[in-house]
Design a protein around this motif. Sequence first.
Motif, mmCIF file in Angstrom:
data_model
loop_
_atom_site.group_PDB
_atom_site.id
_atom_site.type_symbol
_atom_site.label_atom_id
_atom_site.label_comp_id
_atom_site.label_asym_id
_atom_site.label_seq_id
_atom_site.Cartn_x
_atom_site.Cartn_y
_atom_site.Cartn_z
ATOM 1 N N ASP A 47 1.160 -1.168 -0.044
ATOM 2 C CA ASP A 47 -0.165 0.062 -0.186
ATOM 3 C C ASP A 47 1.060 1.156 -0.118
ATOM 4 N N PRO A 48 1.329 2.499 -1.669
ATOM 5 C CA PRO A 48 1.712 3.016 -0.840
ATOM 6 C C PRO A 48 1.196 3.879 0.227
ATOM 7 N N MET A 49 0.385 4.758 0.477
ATOM 8 C CA MET A 49 0.084 5.178 1.602
ATOM 9 C C MET A 49 0.037 4.717 3.212
ATOM 10 N N GLY A 50 0.785 3.805 2.849
ATOM 11 C CA GLY A 50 1.427 2.821 4.422
ATOM 12 C C GLY A 50 2.352 3.551 4.378
ATOM 13 N N ASP A 89 -2.263 9.524 -10.086
ATOM 14 C CA ASP A 89 -3.223 10.426 -11.157
ATOM 15 C C ASP A 89 -2.765 11.612 -10.899
ATOM 16 N N TRP A 90 -3.426 12.562 -11.930
ATOM 17 C CA TRP A 90 -2.888 13.681 -12.347
ATOM 18 C C TRP A 90 -2.507 14.737 -10.901
ATOM 19 N N ASN A 91 -3.074 14.287 -9.343
ATOM 20 C CA ASN A 91 -3.212 15.011 -8.953
ATOM 21 C C ASN A 91 -2.161 14.099 -8.116
ATOM 22 N N TRP A 92 -1.633 13.240 -8.396
ATOM 23 C CA TRP A 92 -0.162 12.529 -7.349
ATOM 24 C C TRP A 92 -0.619 11.511 -6.419
ATOM 25 N N ASN A 93 -1.399 11.362 -6.435
ATOM 26 C CA ASN A 93 -2.281 10.256 -5.915
ATOM 27 C C ASN A 93 -2.434 8.596 -6.220
ATOM 28 N N PRO A 94 -1.984 7.580 -5.251
ATOM 29 C CA PRO A 94 -1.408 7.164 -6.083
ATOM 30 C C PRO A 94 -3.098 5.571 -6.619
ATOM 31 N N VAL A 99 4.325 -1.985 -6.426
ATOM 32 C CA VAL A 99 4.595 -3.319 -6.828
ATOM 33 C C VAL A 99 6.214 -2.996 -6.313
ATOM 34 N N PRO A 100 6.824 -3.383 -6.074
ATOM 35 C CA PRO A 100 8.322 -3.838 -5.631
ATOM 36 C C PRO A 100 8.953 -4.849 -6.038
ATOM 37 N N TYR A 101 10.194 -4.956 -6.494
ATOM 38 C CA TYR A 101 10.984 -5.511 -7.150
ATOM 39 C C TYR A 101 10.586 -7.106 -6.350
#
Length: 130
Positions: A47-50, A89-94, A99-101
């Motif tokens: 989760d990027p917001m995590g 998105d255009w507002n930089w929201n995930p 998806v990591p390595y």
Amino acid sequence: MAKYYIGFDCGTMGTKTAIYRIDSTRMAEAYRENRISYPQPGWAEMDPMGFVQSVREGVRECLQKSGVNPNEIRGISASGIICGIVGIDWNWNPVTPFVPYLDNRARTEADWVKANVKPVWFEESGNATV
């Protein structure tokens, strides 16, 4: 007025945050585990917001533990997981998971690129070629 600096590292397993005095004395540190989900075999997502939440909580905890006045923070340094992607998105929201390595779903494409494309990425990026 004292001078303090915050550093944080969002790694694969967790996010570590610390506050240092200008003479490199660590005033406080905090750690939050990062969760990796495996929705299908060979897939890995986070989760990027995590990451954002872990940093926020870590900074709050370090300020509380150390008693440092936030107005005395002079800079913030960050490091994090390499070789991953997240759609925004255009507002930089995930709009996708990070998806990591660790994810293997593009293995076929990666093998094709390795076999058919000049390895400029390795030469220019400084990434290990092994």
